[in-house]
Design a protein around this motif. Structure first.
Motif, PDB file in Angstrom:
ATOM      1  N   GLY A 187      56.333  76.211 -34.991  1.00  0.00           N
ATOM      2  CA  GLY A 187      55.893  77.081 -36.070  1.00  0.00           C
ATOM      3  C   GLY A 187      54.410  76.947 -36.332  1.00  0.00           C
ATOM      4  N   LEU A 188      53.929  77.674 -37.336  1.00  0.00           N
ATOM      5  CA  LEU A 188      52.505  77.703 -37.643  1.00  0.00           C
ATOM      6  C   LEU A 188      51.972  76.307 -37.950  1.00  0.00           C
ATOM      7  CD1 LEU A 188      50.367  80.067 -38.069  1.00  0.00           C
ATOM      8  CD2 LEU A 188      50.604  79.527 -40.493  1.00  0.00           C
ATOM      9  N   VAL A 189      50.884  75.952 -37.313  1.00  0.00           N
ATOM     10  CA  VAL A 189      50.163  74.688 -37.459  1.00  0.00           C
ATOM     11  C   VAL A 189      50.894  73.516 -36.800  1.00  0.00           C
ATOM     12  CG1 VAL A 189      48.890  73.181 -39.042  1.00  0.00           C
ATOM     13  CG2 VAL A 189      49.221  75.544 -39.654  1.00  0.00           C
ATOM     14  N   ALA A 190      52.173  73.650 -36.516  1.00  0.00           N
ATOM     15  CA  ALA A 190      52.938  72.557 -35.913  1.00  0.00           C
ATOM     16  C   ALA A 190      52.674  72.482 -34.412  1.00  0.00           C
ATOM     17  CB  ALA A 190      54.425  72.731 -36.181  1.00  0.00           C
ATOM     18  N   ALA A 191      52.584  71.268 -33.894  1.00  0.00           N
ATOM     19  CA  ALA A 191      52.362  71.038 -32.469  1.00  0.00           C
ATOM     20  C   ALA A 191      53.675  70.727 -31.767  1.00  0.00           C
ATOM     21  CB  ALA A 191      51.361  69.900 -32.285  1.00  0.00           C
ATOM     22  N   ALA A 192      53.579  70.450 -30.465  1.00  0.00           N
ATOM     23  CA  ALA A 192      54.775  70.234 -29.652  1.00  0.00           C
ATOM     24  C   ALA A 192      55.631  69.088 -30.161  1.00  0.00           C
ATOM     25  CB  ALA A 192      54.370  69.975 -28.195  1.00  0.00           C
ATOM     26  N   ASP A 193      55.016  68.105 -30.810  1.00  0.00           N
ATOM     27  CA  ASP A 193      55.796  66.928 -31.177  1.00  0.00           C
ATOM     28  C   ASP A 193      56.774  67.176 -32.311  1.00  0.00           C
ATOM     29  OD1 ASP A 193      53.789  67.126 -33.121  1.00  0.00           O
ATOM     30  OD2 ASP A 193      53.547  64.957 -33.314  1.00  0.00           O
ATOM     31  N   THR A 194      56.739  68.363 -32.949  1.00  0.00           N
ATOM     32  CA  THR A 194      57.762  68.647 -33.957  1.00  0.00           C
ATOM     33  C   THR A 194      59.158  68.591 -33.361  1.00  0.00           C
ATOM     34  OG1 THR A 194      58.415  70.164 -35.730  1.00  0.00           O
ATOM     35  CG2 THR A 194      57.748  71.177 -33.650  1.00  0.00           C
ATOM     36  N   TRP A 195      59.272  68.891 -32.063  1.00  0.00           N
ATOM     37  CA  TRP A 195      60.575  68.893 -31.390  1.00  0.00           C
ATOM     38  C   TRP A 195      61.005  67.492 -30.969  1.00  0.00           C
ATOM     39  CZ3 TRP A 195      62.698  73.484 -32.074  1.00  0.00           C
ATOM     40  CH2 TRP A 195      61.866  74.611 -32.182  1.00  0.00           C
ATOM     41  N   ARG A 196      60.117  66.500 -31.098  1.00  0.00           N
ATOM     42  CA  ARG A 196      60.447  65.112 -30.758  1.00  0.00           C
ATOM     43  C   ARG A 196      60.846  64.303 -31.983  1.00  0.00           C
ATOM     44  NH1 ARG A 196      58.908  62.561 -26.247  1.00  0.00           N
ATOM     45  NH2 ARG A 196      57.983  63.790 -24.577  1.00  0.00           N
ATOM     46  N   ALA A 217      48.478  70.840 -35.345  1.00  0.00           N
ATOM     47  CA  ALA A 217      48.267  69.412 -35.580  1.00  0.00           C
ATOM     48  C   ALA A 217      49.558  68.653 -35.397  1.00  0.00           C
ATOM     49  CB  ALA A 217      47.723  69.178 -36.985  1.00  0.00           C
ATOM     50  N   ARG A 218      49.427  67.423 -34.978  1.00  0.00           N
ATOM     51  CA  ARG A 218      50.576  66.561 -34.735  1.00  0.00           C
ATOM     52  C   ARG A 218      50.919  65.750 -35.968  1.00  0.00           C
ATOM     53  NH1 ARG A 218      47.808  64.860 -28.959  1.00  0.00           N
ATOM     54  NH2 ARG A 218      47.948  66.953 -28.066  1.00  0.00           N
ATOM     55  N   GLU A 219      52.080  65.134 -35.950  1.00  0.00           N
ATOM     56  CA  GLU A 219      52.449  64.251 -37.054  1.00  0.00           C
ATOM     57  C   GLU A 219      51.375  63.179 -37.218  1.00  0.00           C
ATOM     58  OE1 GLU A 219      54.722  64.250 -39.343  1.00  0.00           O
ATOM     59  OE2 GLU A 219      55.673  66.091 -38.632  1.00  0.00           O
ATOM     60  N   LEU A 245      51.176  62.310 -29.389  1.00  0.00           N
ATOM     61  CA  LEU A 245      52.109  63.021 -28.539  1.00  0.00           C
ATOM     62  C   LEU A 245      51.950  62.642 -27.083  1.00  0.00           C
ATOM     63  CD1 LEU A 245      54.198  65.234 -28.141  1.00  0.00           C
ATOM     64  CD2 LEU A 245      52.360  66.898 -28.112  1.00  0.00           C
ATOM     65  N   SER A 246      50.708  62.547 -26.609  1.00  0.00           N
ATOM     66  CA  SER A 246      50.503  62.221 -25.204  1.00  0.00           C
ATOM     67  C   SER A 246      51.065  60.845 -24.874  1.00  0.00           C
ATOM     68  CB  SER A 246      49.015  62.273 -24.860  1.00  0.00           C
ATOM     69  OG  SER A 246      48.286  61.398 -25.695  1.00  0.00           O
ATOM     70  N   ALA A 247      50.986  59.914 -25.814  1.00  0.00           N
ATOM     71  CA  ALA A 247      51.557  58.587 -25.575  1.00  0.00           C
ATOM     72  C   ALA A 247      53.066  58.657 -25.519  1.00  0.00           C
ATOM     73  CB  ALA A 247      51.114  57.627 -26.674  1.00  0.00           C
ATOM     74  N   ASP A 248      53.679  59.462 -26.424  1.00  0.00           N
ATOM     75  CA  ASP A 248      55.131  59.635 -26.395  1.00  0.00           C
ATOM     76  C   ASP A 248      55.566  60.196 -25.047  1.00  0.00           C
ATOM     77  OD1 ASP A 248      55.540  60.770 -29.836  1.00  0.00           O
ATOM     78  OD2 ASP A 248      55.293  58.782 -28.992  1.00  0.00           O
ATOM     79  N   PHE A 253      70.158  68.220 -20.325  1.00  0.00           N
ATOM     80  CA  PHE A 253      71.011  69.159 -19.590  1.00  0.00           C
ATOM     81  C   PHE A 253      70.243  70.293 -18.906  1.00  0.00           C
ATOM     82  CE2 PHE A 253      71.208  70.419 -24.117  1.00  0.00           C
ATOM     83  CZ  PHE A 253      70.826  71.752 -24.062  1.00  0.00           C
ATOM     84  N   THR A 254      68.935  70.391 -19.121  1.00  0.00           N
ATOM     85  CA  THR A 254      68.130  71.360 -18.385  1.00  0.00           C
ATOM     86  C   THR A 254      66.660  71.009 -18.557  1.00  0.00           C
ATOM     87  OG1 THR A 254      67.924  73.735 -17.882  1.00  0.00           O
ATOM     88  CG2 THR A 254      67.758  73.098 -20.203  1.00  0.00           C
ATOM     89  N   ARG A 255      65.798  71.723 -17.831  1.00  0.00           N
ATOM     90  CA  ARG A 255      64.365  71.473 -17.970  1.00  0.00           C
ATOM     91  C   ARG A 255      63.891  72.040 -19.295  1.00  0.00           C
ATOM     92  NH1 ARG A 255      60.530  69.176 -15.512  1.00  0.00           N
ATOM     93  NH2 ARG A 255      58.404  69.946 -15.177  1.00  0.00           N
ATOM     94  N   VAL A 256      62.973  71.320 -19.943  1.00  0.00           N
ATOM     95  CA  VAL A 256      62.480  71.731 -21.249  1.00  0.00           C
ATOM     96  C   VAL A 256      60.986  71.485 -21.335  1.00  0.00           C
ATOM     97  CG1 VAL A 256      63.014  69.484 -22.288  1.00  0.00           C
ATOM     98  CG2 VAL A 256      62.812  71.512 -23.754  1.00  0.00           C
ATOM     99  N   CYS A 257      60.281  72.400 -21.987  1.00  0.00           N
ATOM    100  CA  CYS A 257      58.838  72.279 -22.165  1.00  0.00           C
ATOM    101  C   CYS A 257      58.470  72.674 -23.593  1.00  0.00           C
ATOM    102  CB  CYS A 257      58.079  73.216 -21.218  1.00  0.00           C
ATOM    103  SG  CYS A 257      58.419  72.989 -19.453  1.00  0.00           S
ATOM    104  N   SER A 258      57.365  72.128 -24.074  1.00  0.00           N
ATOM    105  CA  SER A 258      56.753  72.593 -25.314  1.00  0.00           C
ATOM    106  C   SER A 258      55.249  72.458 -25.182  1.00  0.00           C
ATOM    107  CB  SER A 258      57.280  71.832 -26.532  1.00  0.00           C
ATOM    108  OG  SER A 258      56.858  72.479 -27.730  1.00  0.00           O
ATOM    109  N   TYR A 259      54.522  72.959 -26.169  1.00  0.00           N
ATOM    110  CA  TYR A 259      53.066  73.060 -26.026  1.00  0.00           C
ATOM    111  C   TYR A 259      52.411  73.105 -27.394  1.00  0.00           C
ATOM    112  CZ  TYR A 259      53.425  78.042 -27.235  1.00  0.00           C
ATOM    113  OH  TYR A 259      53.643  79.234 -27.890  1.00  0.00           O
TER     114      TYR A 259
END
Length: 334
Positions: A74-83, A118-120, A32-35, A106-112
């Motif tokens: 969702g549960l166990v999913a990290a921010a990269d699920t939205w990518r 865990a990530r993919e 995720l950090s590389a993405d 179209f606007t500012r967006v954040c995830s965490y």
């Protein structure tokens, strides 16, 4: 509804509650950090934030505009699920058509990353571990501290997928002046319990314990929650303020995959019983918010953000536009 199950080996992938097939995580997906580092605009960042008491949490943001959209996994999913989007062969892959980059146009967006996620590919989050199981109220406290410490400007449109649903609802109730809209993506809801008989709910809890045991066998610090506690905290939370709300509900279900996860002795028809209760509970959730739009034709299982990302992007845009009109005093077009 819960997020996909990912241990550090990246070999166990299933969706809790719905039991929809998530597929094996793609080993070629970059970290995720590389993405995030590929986005080099001055307003973008992807870093660990010190939230005090010896803890750090991973946060990434990009784009510009108000309100700020906060994507809660969702549960166990990290921010990269939205990518990620699901490809034709079923594997997850990072994509410019995914929710995170789409909303950032179209606007500012954040995830965490919450602790224990865990990530993919199965790589555990870098967010500091905490004692498990956790609770939605504890997660709300963490999210509020994270956004405050990182100086992420409000107001917020909160987008909660699966177990993220109770988190965003409780957050909106506890910090009503900070929230200007909600999008609930196949969100976990307390109405599931009321749609099941006590005996049926007991079977559901046994299924959850069985899933937890599989997760813990992979990774002792994996994120966990106790459903009765979750539902109780949502019921006891302050009401959500009068803000625009869109509810997206999955409409595809694999009874065979669900049946394989059931504890011994579960009734043969339990998958069908559960699915009827799940669909009804999503309707109950939408009716809780007067004026909410409920999207029931999603052509997706539990993972709507991966299977039909444009539906989520459009729902977020709708709520953002309504929030902006409210802020400016312009009458709503709806």
């Amino acid at each position: 509804m819960r997020g996909r199950v990912l241990g550090p080996a990246g070999i166990l992938a299933a969706c809790a509650l719905l039991g929809t097939a998530c597929g094996i995580s793609s080993p070629t997906h970059s970290a995720l950090s590389a993405d995030a580092s590929a986005d080099t605009s001055a307003s973008s960042f992807a870093r660990l934030v010190d939230i005090g008491q010896g803890r750090k949490m991973y946060l990434e943001c990009h784009g510009s505009g108000s309100p700020t959209v906060i994507l809660v996994p969702g549960l166990v999913a990290a921010a990269d699920t939205w990518r990620n989007v699901r490809g034709p062969a079923g594997a997850m892959k990072a994509s410019g058509s995914a929710v995170y980059p789409g909303v950032g146009r179209f606007t500012r967006v954040c995830s965490y990353d919450r602790p224990g996620t865990a990530r993919e590919g199965g790589k555990p989050t870098t967010s500091t571990s905490v004692s498990q199981p956790t609770t939605p109220r504890a997660d709300v406290a963490d999210l509020h501290t994270l956004l405050t410490t990182a100086k992420v400007p409000g107001p917020y449109v909160l987008v909660g997928w699966s177990a993220g649903g109770p988190i965003v609802r409780i957050y909106a109730g506890e910090y009503p002046r900070d929230v200007s809209g909600l999008v609930l993506v196949d969100a976990e809801t307390e109405f599931l319990q009321s749609r099941l008989t006590p005996a049926q709910f007991t079977t559901f809890l046994a299924l959850e314990r069985k899933d937890d045991a599989k997760r813990i066998a992979q990774w002792k610090d994996v994120e966990r929650q106790e459903p009765t506690t979750v539902f109780g905290q949502v019921r006891a939370a302050p009401p959500v303020p009068d803000v625009p709300v869109v509810v997206l509900s999955g409409d595809e279900f694999d009874p065979r995959a669900f049946r394989a996860r059931l504890p011994a002795g579960a009734p043969a028809n339990y998958p069908q019983v559960f699915w009827r209760a799940q669909l009804a509970s999503q309707g109950d959730l939408a009716r809780k918010f007067p004026g909410a739009r409920h999207v029931t034709k999603t052509n997706s299982d539990h993972n709507i953000q991966n299977n039909q990302p444009q539906l989520v992007i459009d729902a977020v845009r709708e709520v953002v536009d309504k929030a902006r009109r409210r802020q400016s005093g312009t009458p709503s077009a709806s």
